[in-house]
Design a protein around this motif. Structure first.
Motif, mmCIF file in Angstrom:
data_model
loop_
_atom_site.group_PDB
_atom_site.id
_atom_site.type_symbol
_atom_site.label_atom_id
_atom_site.label_comp_id
_atom_site.label_asym_id
_atom_site.label_seq_id
_atom_site.Cartn_x
_atom_site.Cartn_y
_atom_site.Cartn_z
ATOM 1 N N VAL A 86 0.834 -1.204 0.000
ATOM 2 C CA VAL A 86 0.000 0.000 0.000
ATOM 3 C C VAL A 86 0.869 1.255 0.000
ATOM 4 N N ALA A 87 1.933 1.254 0.814
ATOM 5 C CA ALA A 87 2.817 2.414 0.867
ATOM 6 C C ALA A 87 3.401 2.715 -0.509
ATOM 7 N N LYS A 88 3.809 1.696 -1.219
ATOM 8 C CA LYS A 88 4.375 1.892 -2.559
ATOM 9 C C LYS A 88 3.345 2.510 -3.500
ATOM 10 N N ARG A 89 2.095 2.057 -3.394
ATOM 11 C CA ARG A 89 1.051 2.624 -4.250
ATOM 12 C C ARG A 89 0.780 4.092 -3.897
ATOM 13 N N VAL A 90 0.863 4.430 -2.606
ATOM 14 C CA VAL A 90 0.698 5.834 -2.232
ATOM 15 C C VAL A 90 1.841 6.659 -2.820
ATOM 16 N N TRP A 91 3.065 6.180 -2.691
ATOM 17 C CA TRP A 91 4.203 6.904 -3.273
ATOM 18 C C TRP A 91 4.015 7.114 -4.773
ATOM 19 N N GLU A 92 3.415 6.133 -5.417
ATOM 20 C CA GLU A 92 3.198 6.227 -6.866
ATOM 21 C C GLU A 92 2.066 7.183 -7.240
ATOM 22 N N GLY A 93 1.173 7.476 -6.274
ATOM 23 C CA GLY A 93 0.107 8.424 -6.578
ATOM 24 C C GLY A 93 -1.283 8.041 -6.126
ATOM 25 N N MET A 94 -1.461 6.850 -5.528
ATOM 26 C CA MET A 94 -2.777 6.492 -5.010
ATOM 27 C C MET A 94 -3.099 7.334 -3.788
ATOM 28 N N GLY A 95 -4.313 7.874 -3.718
ATOM 29 C CA GLY A 95 -4.728 8.643 -2.553
ATOM 30 C C GLY A 95 -5.051 7.738 -1.381
ATOM 31 N N LEU A 96 -4.919 8.262 -0.157
ATOM 32 C CA LEU A 96 -5.193 7.494 1.054
ATOM 33 C C LEU A 96 -5.955 8.359 2.043
ATOM 34 N N LEU A 97 -7.116 7.856 2.512
ATOM 35 C CA LEU A 97 -7.881 8.483 3.582
ATOM 36 C C LEU A 97 -7.789 7.578 4.798
ATOM 37 N N VAL A 98 -7.261 8.084 5.898
ATOM 38 C CA VAL A 98 -7.151 7.330 7.143
ATOM 39 C C VAL A 98 -8.185 7.874 8.109
ATOM 40 N N LEU A 99 -9.020 6.983 8.633
ATOM 41 C CA LEU A 99 -10.196 7.389 9.400
ATOM 42 C C LEU A 99 -10.085 6.982 10.868
ATOM 43 N N THR A 183 -3.850 17.121 6.034
ATOM 44 C CA THR A 183 -3.381 16.536 4.780
ATOM 45 C C THR A 183 -1.859 16.472 4.757
ATOM 46 N N TRP A 184 -1.361 15.495 4.012
ATOM 47 C CA TRP A 184 0.059 15.353 3.739
ATOM 48 C C TRP A 184 0.219 14.867 2.297
ATOM 49 N N ARG A 185 1.426 14.949 1.795
ATOM 50 C CA ARG A 185 1.766 14.302 0.525
ATOM 51 C C ARG A 185 2.998 13.451 0.766
ATOM 52 N N ARG A 186 2.916 12.216 0.316
ATOM 53 C CA ARG A 186 4.044 11.303 0.402
ATOM 54 C C ARG A 186 4.310 10.776 -1.007
ATOM 55 N N GLY A 187 5.482 11.138 -1.542
ATOM 56 C CA GLY A 187 5.732 10.830 -2.937
ATOM 57 C C GLY A 187 4.738 11.583 -3.792
ATOM 58 N N ALA A 188 4.032 10.864 -4.659
ATOM 59 C CA ALA A 188 3.003 11.475 -5.500
ATOM 60 C C ALA A 188 1.606 11.317 -4.916
ATOM 61 N N GLY A 189 1.506 10.728 -3.720
ATOM 62 C CA GLY A 189 0.193 10.414 -3.150
ATOM 63 C C GLY A 189 -0.296 11.428 -2.144
ATOM 64 N N ASN A 190 -1.587 11.746 -2.211
ATOM 65 C CA ASN A 190 -2.245 12.645 -1.260
ATOM 66 C C ASN A 190 -2.837 11.843 -0.108
ATOM 67 N N ILE A 191 -2.633 12.310 1.128
ATOM 68 C CA ILE A 191 -3.115 11.620 2.327
ATOM 69 C C ILE A 191 -3.976 12.588 3.137
ATOM 70 N N PHE A 192 -5.121 12.106 3.594
ATOM 71 C CA PHE A 192 -6.001 12.894 4.458
ATOM 72 C C PHE A 192 -6.348 12.061 5.674
#
Length: 261
Positions: A86-99, A183-192
């Motif tokens: 999952v971390a690799k996919r976030v770095w590549e650009g997949m968005g992640l919402l942590v609830l 919010t944060w950005r890790r690699g190309a991925g947006n995190i909320f």
């Protein structure tokens, strides 16, 4: 094409606690997915801890634009292999919402690099969420503030890195405050990270919460597509340097040899 979203749920409390089961008879993940699917711009499916590979195979993640994550009782049961996937996919650009209690999930701590600890109290307190960033896409269509009559208190200090943006701040009946949307950005991925969502209260049935989740998926989506080369670390040959250079001195690696990781 709709935003391809996976709603991941631990799916334990819904099966072991009568109160949670009454509020979310088909699971919190199903309720969240239904909220997201009410917007035609989103196509949401679900995955749970109990599925093979926790429902997050390489093939499925490769076809995912945004992942939402809710966990609480058994963060440790999540496979480290899946976390790294999952971390690799976030770095590549997949968005992640942590609830909510996903703040202690392996994937959130992996991406934040900090303990992600906080104060808490389970007393059914009134929570008022303030939209302190009213021009942010995640707050679109919301009032200046809104109230959840019963929620679990989360209080500062919240040991996360300084965010890119703070979107919501919560006040609780007992007096504590908390940065409830960041919010944060890790690699190309947006995190909320979004705080509300304690399982013994009907938080994910609330129209304001559902609006935030829809807005957040749209914000987290990266329409530019994946950056697949982000984890590459190529050994650039001398002859391919942008300016002419002469190789000199001893070296550890042979031409074209991969570096150590």
């Amino acid at each position: 094409m709709p935003i391809r979203t996976i709603v991941w749920g631990e799916n334990i409390h819904e099966n072991t606690n009568a109160v949670v089961r009454e509020i979310y008879p088909e699971g919190m993940h199903t309720t969240i997915a239904a909220a997201l699917n009410s917007d035609p711009a989103i196509s949401a499916t679900t995955a749970t801890l109990q599925e093979p590979e926790h429902g997050l195979s390489l093939e499925r993640l490769a076809q995912t634009d945004v992942l939402t994550w809710w966990g609480h009782k058994d963060h440790g049961a999540v496979s480290d292999e899946v976390v790294e996937r999952v971390a690799k996919r976030v770095w590549e650009g997949m968005g992640l919402l942590v609830l909510h209690s996903g703040h202690f999930s392996k994937i959130f701590k992996r991406l934040m690099g900090t303990p992600c600890a906080l104060k808490w109290r389970e007393a059914g307190e009134r929570e008022r969420l303030w939209t302190i960033n009213p021009r942010h896409p995640i707050t679109a269509g919301l009032e200046e503030n809104f109230v959840l009559e019963n929620e679990e208190m989360y209080g500062e200090q919240f040991s996360v890195p300084e965010p890119l943006e703070t979107v919501f701040i919560s006040w609780f009946q007992g007096g504590e405050v908390f940065r409830s949307g960041m919010t944060w950005r890790r690699g190309a991925g947006n995190i909320f990270y979004f705080r509300p969502g304690h399982e013994t209260y009907p938080t994910y049935h609330d129209p304001n919460i559902r609006k935030v989740l829809i807005n957040a998926v749209k914000w987290a989506h990266n329409p530019q597509g994946d950056l697949k080369t982000i984890t590459d670390a190529p050994n650039v040959p001398v002859e391919k340097a942008h300016e002419p250079i002469v190789e000199r001195g001893p070296k550890l690696h042979q031409a074209g040899e991969a570096g150590y990781r």
